[in-house]
Design a protein around this motif. Structure first.
Motif, PDB file in Angstrom:
ATOM      1  N   ALA A 341       0.836  -1.206   0.000  1.00  0.00           N
ATOM      2  CA  ALA A 341       0.000   0.000   0.000  1.00  0.00           C
ATOM      3  C   ALA A 341       0.871   1.256   0.000  1.00  0.00           C
ATOM      4  CB  ALA A 341      -0.923  -0.007   1.216  1.00  0.00           C
ATOM      5  N   ALA A 342       1.914   1.259   0.851  1.00  0.00           N
ATOM      6  CA  ALA A 342       2.816   2.421   0.894  1.00  0.00           C
ATOM      7  C   ALA A 342       3.535   2.604  -0.435  1.00  0.00           C
ATOM      8  CB  ALA A 342       3.829   2.242   2.026  1.00  0.00           C
ATOM      9  N   VAL A 345       0.990   4.070  -3.033  1.00  0.00           N
ATOM     10  CA  VAL A 345       0.677   5.485  -2.796  1.00  0.00           C
ATOM     11  C   VAL A 345       1.888   6.359  -3.133  1.00  0.00           C
ATOM     12  CG1 VAL A 345       0.019   7.177  -1.049  1.00  0.00           C
ATOM     13  CG2 VAL A 345      -1.034   4.920  -1.039  1.00  0.00           C
ATOM     14  N   CYS A 346       3.088   5.907  -2.746  1.00  0.00           N
ATOM     15  CA  CYS A 346       4.304   6.687  -3.049  1.00  0.00           C
ATOM     16  C   CYS A 346       4.505   6.821  -4.555  1.00  0.00           C
ATOM     17  CB  CYS A 346       5.527   6.016  -2.421  1.00  0.00           C
ATOM     18  SG  CYS A 346       5.682   6.286  -0.650  1.00  0.00           S
ATOM     19  N   LEU A 348       2.256   6.720  -6.941  1.00  0.00           N
ATOM     20  CA  LEU A 348       1.247   7.617  -7.508  1.00  0.00           C
ATOM     21  C   LEU A 348       1.518   9.066  -7.113  1.00  0.00           C
ATOM     22  CD1 LEU A 348      -1.993   5.478  -6.951  1.00  0.00           C
ATOM     23  CD2 LEU A 348      -0.740   5.848  -9.084  1.00  0.00           C
ATOM     24  N   ALA A 349       1.900   9.296  -5.841  1.00  0.00           N
ATOM     25  CA  ALA A 349       2.143  10.668  -5.380  1.00  0.00           C
ATOM     26  C   ALA A 349       3.386  11.269  -6.023  1.00  0.00           C
ATOM     27  CB  ALA A 349       2.287  10.681  -3.855  1.00  0.00           C
ATOM     28  N   PHE A 411       0.350   6.381   6.131  1.00  0.00           N
ATOM     29  CA  PHE A 411       0.716   7.784   5.873  1.00  0.00           C
ATOM     30  C   PHE A 411       2.145   8.063   6.348  1.00  0.00           C
ATOM     31  CE2 PHE A 411       0.770  12.237   7.497  1.00  0.00           C
ATOM     32  CZ  PHE A 411       0.720  12.870   6.269  1.00  0.00           C
ATOM     33  N   VAL A 414       4.504   6.728   3.851  1.00  0.00           N
ATOM     34  CA  VAL A 414       4.520   7.534   2.620  1.00  0.00           C
ATOM     35  C   VAL A 414       5.347   8.799   2.826  1.00  0.00           C
ATOM     36  CG1 VAL A 414       3.090   8.886   1.045  1.00  0.00           C
ATOM     37  CG2 VAL A 414       2.335   6.612   1.779  1.00  0.00           C
TER      38      VAL A 414
END
Length: 541
Positions: A341-342, A345-346, A348-349, A411, A414
């Motif tokens: 998950a991390a 998200v990383c 994509l961000a 979070f 990330v």
């Protein structure tokens, strides 16, 4: 463009930026920076701050941490630079094998190395048992500053080794040959030509070592050495003794020290020696030092790899089952789930920030990119404490019932590891010429279609490499996981930590092997996506 010129351009810049992409990048950067505000807020809440910061034990913690960072960083340079030079520039036998072996300690979490070294060289350890029949009653203590420096050096020197190798492989070695023709000795040529060229790479690796050392929690805790992270964790859990005020103040102090290290590194690294060519000069012949060099490389790799693997294998054989501490496969699945998950998200961000910073000369994207790196410099224990402060103050029932702990944990990952994905994605975007999407636009594609069909497939390997690096680092992260995980949520690292704290080392062996196996797979993905040069150069001239 220098920092000063970028800031000057920011005041007078007239380039138009894509509004949507800029706002999205700014929002990501603001979210990444927000935990620092919570660190500051929790420190301002502390009472009697001056007395807490100036008492002798607090000053001693600061001195201990400074000694630890200086000792580990210096020792890592002394190990990383010579081994990199041997595997790139000399006729060291079996260079390909040593190239991989000397990088592999990076896969081993330092706290697993610390477990192993305490078990092998600690009181009543394996070495003590072997030497007891020969009348050796006691060995020098592995605990304290010396043991902590030894363990952290063995598992962080690869940062210097890898960055220095990359610099040595790309440098123009004909400058060294030119220095030799001017009657410089080998040492003079190395000092006057090679060192200035590799200095930025050595400084970059040393910075990573220093930041890792300052932020590491597991190793100082196991080696019983009072560094910042260990004391912060202990004080945070001392609710009845009012230790949380001191933990908050020490967290702020630790962040300040981290930024001081960043400032020092930026001043000492220099810009290197520019050359418009790369090339391999004459391979350095080791002569009678050939086999001593092999022995030295073998000793480093053996100490860093054989000791933990041997001890883990011994624990696995001797391991005794304790039902209340039995390992569950769900712990491994939990680790993989939060790390994946991390990583997602990383990845994509990082995309909008990396794209904007590489496709625009405006200084604002550069500032947003730099701001996104700040979280990487914040230690995990401080990040965890900041998010605990935020959750307790603003989370209400959601926090008290543990419903937002898992999102807060991801979070934290990330914020800390976004720069790893950002750096890899940025490098991938830099490798794609602007002419390719422009050609797609001339064929009638919209900007979004040109990105999806042309740019994205080309940068995808870099994006995946960055995500794999985030996955690898998240799998090993300990302090933030301990502070933020929901009560019944266990991962590989929290399980290993809990059984080690309970003294059941044997039950830590299998999950430790699982963690090393998954980490090694991630490392292979990273090496594959970066097309890592394993040869070290075989061409002799």
């Amino acid at each position: 463009m220098s920092t000063r010129s970028r800031l000057a351009a920011l005041r007078g810049g007239d380039e138009e930026l894509p509004v949507g992409l800029t706002l999205l990048s700014a929002a990501i950067a603001a979210v990444v920076l927000s935990p620092l505000l919570w660190v500051l807020a929790s420190a301002l809440d502390a009472s009697d701050w001056l007395r807490l910061l100036t008492r002798p034990t607090t000053v001693q913690v600061f001195l201990n941490s400074a000694l630890l960072v200086v000792g580990v960083t210096t020792a890592s340079i002394l190990l990383g630079v010579p081994t990199a030079y041997l595997t790139v520039r000399t006729d060291l036998p079996a260079r390909r094998a040593f190239t991989v072996l000397l990088a592999m300690p990076l896969v081993v979490p330092s706290y697993i190395g610390a477990f192993a070294f305490v078990s092998a060289f600690g009181p009543r350890g394996q070495l003590q048992d072997l030497l007891a029949p020969f009348g050796v009653e006691q060995l020098p203590s592995i605990y304290g500053l010396g043991g902590t420096v030894l363990v952290l050096t063995l598992y962080t020197y690869p940062y210097v080794y890898i960055t220095t190798r990359a610099s040595l492989q790309s440098m123009d070695t004909r400058l060294v040959d030119a220095a030799r023709t001017l009657r410089h000795t080998k040492w003079q040529a190395f000092k006057r030509v090679t060192v200035p060229q590799i200095r930025p790479a050595v400084a970059a690796g040393a910075l990573l070592v220093a930041l890792y050392t300052l932020s590491d929690f597991g190793t100082p805790a196991i080696m019983r050495f009072d560094a910042f992270t260990r004391v912060i964790f202990v004080e945070y859990n001392d609710v009845l003794g009012g230790g949380r005020d001191l933990a908050s103040l020490l967290s702020l102090q630790l962040v300040v020290v981290t930024f001081v290290i960043l400032a020092v590194e930026s001043r000492v690294r220099g810009s290197g020696v520019e050359s418009d060519r790369t090339g391999r000069g004459t391979t350095v012949r080791l002569g009678r030092w050939r086999w001593p060099a092999v022995a030295a490389c073998l000793a480093v790799a053996s100490l860093a790899l054989v000791v933990p693997l041997g001890i883990l294998a011994l624990w696995l054989v001797r391991g005794s089952a304790t039902p209340s501490l039995a390992f569950q496969p769900t712990y491994a699945l939990n680790s993989v789930a939060v790390a994946a998950a991390a990583a997602l998200v990383c990845a994509l961000a990082a995309l909008p920030i990396a794209y904007l910073s590489t496709r625009s000369d405006h200084p604002l994207p550069w500032l947003l990119e730099r701001a996104s790196y700040v979280g990487y410099a914040v230690p995990g224990v401080v990040m965890g404490l900041a998010l605990v402060f935020f959750g307790a103050r603003y989370g209400g029932n959601l926090y008290r019932e543990g419903l937002i702990l898992l999102p807060l944990l991801i979070f934290a990952y990330v914020v800390r590891f976004l720069p790893q994905a950002l750096g890899s994605s940025r490098a991938a975007f830099l490798g794609v010429s602007n002419t390719l999407p422009e050609a797609a636009r001339t064929l009638g594609h919209t900007p979004r279609e040109a990105f999806r069909r042309v740019t994205f497939p080309l940068v995808l390997p870099g994006v995946l490499g960055g995500a794999a690096l985030v996955f690898l680092t998240t799998m090993k992260e300990l302090p933030a996981t301990l502070l933020l995980r929901p009560p019944e949520f266990k991962t590989l690292v929290t399980y290993i930590w809990s059984v080690q704290q309970s003294g059941y080392y044997g039950q830590a062996a299998f999950p430790a092997f699982v963690l090393l196996f998954v980490s090694a797979l991630s490392m292979l993905v990273i090496l594959a996506t970066e097309k890592y040069e394993l040869g070290g150069g075989d061409q002799d001239e």
